[in-house]
Design a protein around this motif. Sequence first.
Motif, PDB file in Angstrom:
ATOM      1  N   ARG A   2       0.827  -1.203   0.000  1.00 47.79           N
ATOM      2  CA  ARG A   2       0.000   0.000   0.000  1.00 47.79           C
ATOM      3  C   ARG A   2       0.863   1.256   0.000  1.00 47.79           C
ATOM      4  N   TYR A   3       1.964   1.218   0.729  1.00 50.70           N
ATOM      5  CA  TYR A   3       2.860   2.371   0.745  1.00 50.70           C
ATOM      6  C   TYR A   3       3.442   2.614  -0.647  1.00 50.70           C
ATOM      7  N   THR A   7       2.895   5.897  -3.029  1.00 51.08           N
ATOM      8  CA  THR A   7       3.956   6.783  -3.502  1.00 51.08           C
ATOM      9  C   THR A   7       4.020   6.825  -5.024  1.00 51.08           C
ATOM     10  N   THR A  10       0.270   9.243  -6.116  1.00 58.26           N
ATOM     11  CA  THR A  10      -0.081  10.157  -5.027  1.00 58.26           C
ATOM     12  C   THR A  10      -1.364  10.927  -5.299  1.00 58.26           C
ATOM     13  N   TYR A  19      -4.194   3.243   1.978  1.00 61.17           N
ATOM     14  CA  TYR A  19      -2.986   3.381   2.781  1.00 61.17           C
ATOM     15  C   TYR A  19      -3.315   4.035   4.122  1.00 61.17           C
ATOM     16  N   ILE A  23      -2.816   2.668   7.981  1.00 65.88           N
ATOM     17  CA  ILE A  23      -2.055   3.421   8.983  1.00 65.88           C
ATOM     18  C   ILE A  23      -2.895   3.688  10.229  1.00 65.88           C
ATOM     19  N   THR A  81       3.002   9.559  10.237  1.00 63.85           N
ATOM     20  CA  THR A  81       2.909   8.842   8.965  1.00 63.85           C
ATOM     21  C   THR A  81       1.922   9.515   8.025  1.00 63.85           C
ATOM     22  N   GLN A  85       2.663  11.161   4.398  1.00 64.50           N
ATOM     23  CA  GLN A  85       1.855  10.855   3.224  1.00 64.50           C
ATOM     24  C   GLN A  85       1.447  12.152   2.514  1.00 64.50           C
ATOM     25  N   GLN A  88       4.359  13.375   0.574  1.00 59.41           N
ATOM     26  CA  GLN A  88       4.488  12.614  -0.674  1.00 59.41           C
ATOM     27  C   GLN A  88       3.510  13.121  -1.727  1.00 59.41           C
TER      28      GLN A  88
END
Length: 176
Positions: A2-3, A7, A10, A19, A23, A81, A85, A88
């Motif tokens: 998912r990360y 990325t 985005t 994502y 989290i 986190t 995100q 990003q």
Amino acid sequence: RRYVMMTCATDNPDIAGRYTSFIENVAPKLEQASFNLNRKFVSSPYCGQLDQARFGLLIKKVRTAVELFREENIPLETEITKLKQEYQKIIGAMTIHFQGQEMTLQQASRFVDHPDREIRREVFELMAARRLQDAERLDDLYDKLLDLRMQAARNSGYDDYLAYIFELKHRWDYTP
């Protein structure tokens, strides 16, 4: 996964949402469960019987994780986190027009090493100008991250984030 997906895309709200959901809903439970397992491991009488040459570094890492863990840091880490995100997302949306093409800053960065000085200068200036457009948003994110990170460090008994993160990331072989 998912990360990585987040990325790479985005600007996709579905991927970002999956994502964020992980989290907010899964990662905090994993942190608590990991701490519980780590605590049992280091408190086991068998831990001391393990071959130090083979398992010494692992044991030191797990002990450090147990010593630094604070339940009150779990929601802070979630917020950190989420702010990362957001960073990003902002960076991923940045594009410049160069040589007749629209490209992301990552794509344009290959020209920073170009043999032609004028090309390097032009790309650098375009990239810097684009970053300046979001400077205030990025500064706000930085300030929020700094506050949260400092709080996490203080919760774990450190006066500053640098000392805390060095310990958390097991940077024992060198100093800041």
